[in-house]
Design a protein around this motif. Sequence first.
Motif, mmCIF file in Angstrom:
data_model
loop_
_atom_site.group_PDB
_atom_site.id
_atom_site.type_symbol
_atom_site.label_atom_id
_atom_site.label_comp_id
_atom_site.label_asym_id
_atom_site.label_seq_id
_atom_site.Cartn_x
_atom_site.Cartn_y
_atom_site.Cartn_z
ATOM 1 N N GLU B 137 12.034 7.297 -21.376
ATOM 2 C CA GLU B 137 11.465 7.249 -22.724
ATOM 3 C C GLU B 137 11.361 8.654 -23.303
ATOM 4 O O GLU B 137 11.708 8.905 -24.458
ATOM 5 C CB GLU B 137 10.052 6.625 -22.687
ATOM 6 C CG GLU B 137 9.999 5.142 -22.375
ATOM 7 C CD GLU B 137 9.832 4.852 -20.884
ATOM 8 O OE1 GLU B 137 10.286 5.685 -20.065
ATOM 9 O OE2 GLU B 137 9.261 3.805 -20.547
ATOM 10 N N ARG B 164 16.067 10.348 -10.723
ATOM 11 C CA ARG B 164 15.231 9.165 -10.988
ATOM 12 C C ARG B 164 15.031 8.932 -12.479
ATOM 13 O O ARG B 164 14.773 7.804 -12.904
ATOM 14 C CB ARG B 164 13.878 9.299 -10.281
ATOM 15 C CG ARG B 164 13.972 9.353 -8.765
ATOM 16 C CD ARG B 164 14.612 8.108 -8.189
ATOM 17 N NE ARG B 164 14.728 8.185 -6.740
ATOM 18 C CZ ARG B 164 15.390 7.304 -5.991
ATOM 19 N NH1 ARG B 164 16.017 6.295 -6.562
ATOM 20 N NH2 ARG B 164 15.440 7.445 -4.691
ATOM 21 N N GLY B 168 16.933 5.658 -13.803
ATOM 22 C CA GLY B 168 15.895 4.659 -14.029
ATOM 23 C C GLY B 168 16.115 4.027 -15.402
ATOM 24 O O GLY B 168 16.531 4.709 -16.335
ATOM 25 N N CYS B 169 15.843 2.724 -15.510
ATOM 26 C CA CYS B 169 15.978 2.051 -16.809
ATOM 27 C C CYS B 169 14.591 1.764 -17.375
ATOM 28 O O CYS B 169 13.650 1.516 -16.626
ATOM 29 C CB CYS B 169 16.709 0.727 -16.667
ATOM 30 S SG CYS B 169 18.397 0.891 -16.080
ATOM 31 N N ALA B 170 14.489 1.797 -18.680
ATOM 32 C CA ALA B 170 13.215 1.494 -19.333
ATOM 33 C C ALA B 170 13.477 0.705 -20.606
ATOM 34 O O ALA B 170 14.544 0.816 -21.207
ATOM 35 C CB ALA B 170 12.477 2.785 -19.656
ATOM 36 N N VAL B 238 9.682 14.185 -13.125
ATOM 37 C CA VAL B 238 9.285 12.872 -12.611
ATOM 38 C C VAL B 238 8.065 12.989 -11.690
ATOM 39 O O VAL B 238 7.334 12.015 -11.496
ATOM 40 C CB VAL B 238 10.487 12.178 -11.932
ATOM 41 C CG1 VAL B 238 10.801 12.793 -10.570
ATOM 42 C CG2 VAL B 238 10.266 10.675 -11.797
ATOM 43 N N ALA B 241 5.049 11.826 -13.293
ATOM 44 C CA ALA B 241 4.905 10.365 -13.276
ATOM 45 C C ALA B 241 4.340 9.892 -11.932
ATOM 46 O O ALA B 241 3.465 9.021 -11.891
ATOM 47 C CB ALA B 241 6.251 9.700 -13.557
ATOM 48 N N TYR B 242 4.827 10.491 -10.828
ATOM 49 C CA TYR B 242 4.300 10.124 -9.508
ATOM 50 C C TYR B 242 2.818 10.481 -9.415
ATOM 51 O O TYR B 242 2.007 9.723 -8.878
ATOM 52 C CB TYR B 242 5.061 10.850 -8.389
ATOM 53 C CG TYR B 242 6.515 10.428 -8.225
ATOM 54 C CD1 TYR B 242 6.863 9.078 -8.180
ATOM 55 C CD2 TYR B 242 7.526 11.370 -8.098
ATOM 56 C CE1 TYR B 242 8.191 8.693 -8.029
ATOM 57 C CE2 TYR B 242 8.858 10.994 -7.940
ATOM 58 C CZ TYR B 242 9.182 9.660 -7.905
ATOM 59 O OH TYR B 242 10.482 9.276 -7.757
ATOM 60 N N LYS B 244 0.650 10.743 -11.863
ATOM 61 C CA LYS B 244 -0.157 9.823 -12.697
ATOM 62 C C LYS B 244 -0.337 8.481 -12.007
ATOM 63 O O LYS B 244 -1.410 7.891 -12.059
ATOM 64 C CB LYS B 244 0.522 9.630 -14.061
ATOM 65 C CG LYS B 244 0.273 10.793 -15.006
ATOM 66 C CD LYS B 244 0.819 10.492 -16.393
ATOM 67 C CE LYS B 244 0.659 11.719 -17.284
ATOM 68 N NZ LYS B 244 1.297 11.529 -18.596
ATOM 69 N N GLU B 245 0.747 7.999 -11.378
ATOM 70 C CA GLU B 245 0.672 6.723 -10.659
ATOM 71 C C GLU B 245 -0.352 6.825 -9.518
ATOM 72 O O GLU B 245 -1.187 5.933 -9.327
ATOM 73 C CB GLU B 245 2.061 6.364 -10.103
ATOM 74 C CG GLU B 245 2.105 5.049 -9.336
ATOM 75 C CD GLU B 245 2.599 3.870 -10.158
ATOM 76 O OE1 GLU B 245 3.258 4.085 -11.191
ATOM 77 O OE2 GLU B 245 2.309 2.723 -9.764
ATOM 78 N N ALA B 248 -3.865 6.958 -10.889
ATOM 79 C CA ALA B 248 -4.290 5.641 -11.378
ATOM 80 C C ALA B 248 -4.725 4.769 -10.205
ATOM 81 O O ALA B 248 -5.725 4.046 -10.285
ATOM 82 C CB ALA B 248 -3.153 4.986 -12.164
ATOM 83 N N GLN B 249 -3.958 4.837 -9.096
ATOM 84 C CA GLN B 249 -4.335 4.071 -7.892
ATOM 85 C C GLN B 249 -5.694 4.505 -7.367
ATOM 86 O O GLN B 249 -6.491 3.701 -6.906
ATOM 87 C CB GLN B 249 -3.300 4.295 -6.783
ATOM 88 C CG GLN B 249 -2.046 3.454 -6.901
ATOM 89 C CD GLN B 249 -1.135 3.630 -5.696
ATOM 90 O OE1 GLN B 249 -1.563 4.094 -4.638
ATOM 91 N NE2 GLN B 249 0.117 3.257 -5.850
ATOM 92 N N THR B 323 5.383 8.572 -5.089
ATOM 93 C CA THR B 323 3.963 8.335 -5.334
ATOM 94 C C THR B 323 3.157 8.602 -4.056
ATOM 95 O O THR B 323 2.075 9.176 -4.105
ATOM 96 C CB THR B 323 3.735 6.897 -5.827
ATOM 97 O OG1 THR B 323 4.486 6.717 -7.026
ATOM 98 C CG2 THR B 323 2.262 6.623 -6.107
ATOM 99 N N GLU B 324 3.736 8.206 -2.896
ATOM 100 C CA GLU B 324 3.022 8.395 -1.621
ATOM 101 C C GLU B 324 2.803 9.877 -1.328
ATOM 102 O O GLU B 324 1.711 10.275 -0.903
ATOM 103 C CB GLU B 324 3.809 7.780 -0.456
ATOM 104 C CG GLU B 324 3.936 6.272 -0.491
ATOM 105 C CD GLU B 324 4.987 5.783 -1.471
ATOM 106 O OE1 GLU B 324 6.106 6.328 -1.489
ATOM 107 O OE2 GLU B 324 4.687 4.865 -2.245
ATOM 108 N N LYS B 327 0.209 11.164 -3.685
ATOM 109 C CA LYS B 327 -1.115 10.643 -3.360
ATOM 110 C C LYS B 327 -1.708 11.364 -2.147
ATOM 111 O O LYS B 327 -2.894 11.744 -2.155
ATOM 112 C CB LYS B 327 -1.009 9.140 -3.078
ATOM 113 C CG LYS B 327 -2.332 8.406 -3.133
ATOM 114 C CD LYS B 327 -2.088 6.908 -3.059
ATOM 115 C CE LYS B 327 -3.355 6.159 -2.726
ATOM 116 N NZ LYS B 327 -3.093 4.737 -2.492
#
Lengths: 198, 596
Positions: B137, B164, B168-170, B238, B241-242, B244-245, B248-249, B323-324, B327
Amino acid sequence: MKNCMLAGVGGQGTVLASKIIAQAAMKQGLAAHTAETIGMAQRGGCVVSHVRIGADAFAPLIPKGRADVILGFEPAEAVRCLPYLKTGGTVVVSTKAVQPVTASLSGVSYDAQGMLAFLKEHAGRLILVDGENICRRCGSAKALNVALLGAAAKAGALPVSLSQIEETIREKLPERFLSMNLKALSAGAEAVTGGTDQ
Amino acid sequence: MAKQLVMGNEAIALGALRAGVGFVCGYPGTPSTEILETVAKHNPGDVYVEWSVNEKSAMEAAAGAAYAGARAMVTMKQVGLNVASDPLMSLAYIGVKGGMVIVVADDPGPISSQTEQDTRHFARFSKLPVFDPASAEEAYEMIGDAFDYSEKYQTPVLLRPTTRVCHGCASIEMDGSRKKIEPEGFRKDSKWVIFPRLTFQNHKKVEARQPVLGEDFSSYRFNEITGAGKKGIAAGGVSAAYAKEALAQMGAEPKFFKVATPHPFPERQALAFLDGLSEVLVLEELDPVIERELVYLCGKHQLPVKIFGKLTGHTPNAGENSTEIAKEAICRFLGLPAANEPETPLPPLPVRPPVLCAGCPHRASFYAVKAAMRGKKAVFSGDIGCYTLGNASPLDMVDTCLCMGAGVTVAQGLHRIEPDAVNFAFIGDSTFFHTGIPGVINAVYNETDIVLIVLDNATTAMTGHQPHPGTGKTMMGEISQKVDIAGVLKAIGVGHVGKADPLDLKGAVEAVKAAAAAKGVSAVIFESPCIAVTKPGPAYTVKEEKCTGCKRCIRELGCPAMVVEGKKVKIEPSMCYGCSVCAQVCPFGAIGGEGK
């Protein structure tokens, strides 16, 4: 948010299946993200598609332990992705093993039954799809991806319904492949009552 | 227009079209290839699109178009920028008139590259601004911003997506509009001619521009600060993004700095981020670029803020993030309990290395050379393309692979030190045009005795079948004159130029033997199209009564269509392309094609 992971071997049609889920969800007004394996690994290697439905997905890839469903295009690849399945998540898997191309060279094949048993032990819900039989009935090896979609949608494991998947297939696929794919979709859906439904 | 599901690379292409791009060129390379292909597919008719012969040619052609006032975009993968670094460095001094965006896709992992280099360093090195999208995006919006900044500062601008983001598709809302750009045309001026004096003057201008751009970027829309607290997280691309994910978790909202323009660094905004913080964790892929900028700022302004990241061993310094990973690093940084639940160990899983396709003519070419050199001392230098996969057993025919075009020249160095070996250099058709030809001239000029094997499959296969100078097709849909590889080799003085169909093993082996026996630089061109651009022939079958189960076909060729069933070999009909090579290898005549 719903996370769907599709795991198979290059050439099995995981990319098309992930696009169908994403597009069916977009028709319902949901945000969609997908990520695929592209490049050298496609040549007979493992391929994984990540499909994330909902506006609250930030990362392009599904984090471990967060997949609602894994669509395994063959048993070992479903097992490989198992760390991504959330507790109690669903695995929909084709029972027919795809042996690695090196198997005939090394003389070592892997044991599909062992993989299926491992899936049964660790998945919240396991749906077995006789992919080989469905492909024979549909007259094409390319029927597997849509058959797995049919099973997953029927089981309620996708963010979209079986009829929404069907509608998207009718819209997006070329006319000449339509009847084969619709046949595969309903054959996959039938597998849900016939499979191991824990 | 409605929302469409588009890949990051498609988003970049469609964003460039929206921004009025008029000239697009590049060289294929994963993960960048689909950008140019998408422009060609959606060409409204007034965009010139070409696959250039290599990245250097592409960069220079795009510069010319931008000199004339067009908005120009050039695309490549990270290693392609190494090839194009000569024009890049000079162009940074000369500048442009029309907007010029250099899209360079980095490949953390790496997933399909020979290096994990970081294009943000190239931005620092060349002192050019770089945009680093965190999502498809963002890439769609950022490419237009990059053109605007390029024209505002009359400089080329880099856009650096990573794998990525590219793949990646959006679901993105496309407005379908197109900015109208009318190129003024080239105006003669001494400013377009680089001389030491001009370089000195422009160097001063470039240096003066750096802090101005940094200030401008401090209010750039995709650089953002959110959250609050004494501990902050900075991230780019990216990795943002990881992060933020992961946050959020965890339900955490620490002070967060998302860096979309790593160079020139948005200093004022970074200082606002650092203000009141005691510690910062930096999450980024490849090299510690943001981390070094923050360490530098803390030193420059004597801020009592500790910066953690790759340099301090708090985040991995190789491979891609997830993300891992984000995190785990964040939990440790914030002093929270272990983030990721322990995983159930998996049973041993089959290994699936990538292999040459069933029916691939490269398999036959490698086999023919191997057969011709049996019992002789020979070294096989390989190159970049599908044929790098010839290194796998049972072929085992790639002894070296370095970078595009290097097989030809590495073979020469090897031969000078070990002249008793026959030194082969394998090169694909697209790679031959890309950077192979000067290496062959080098061998001819210096009289270094190598055997060149051109694997001409009539396409750029690995990246998805792009046309090249030998195919006679262009991205404008026109037919151009084919550049004849044999003609090129003869013209530059290669004495022996043989041609063979690799699928005729006997003829192929003879051709290799003749080339190896010839004095001086010799060549064999193996001509057989990639199976992906031709229709399959009828599948071959094993005559069960004749198959002795010796498995010679499998042991020698390693074709993925051949499987063992019981004690006999079977050919999987859905995979067989009917190349016939297995039938030629079988000592018992047990494999036959249609009617044989």
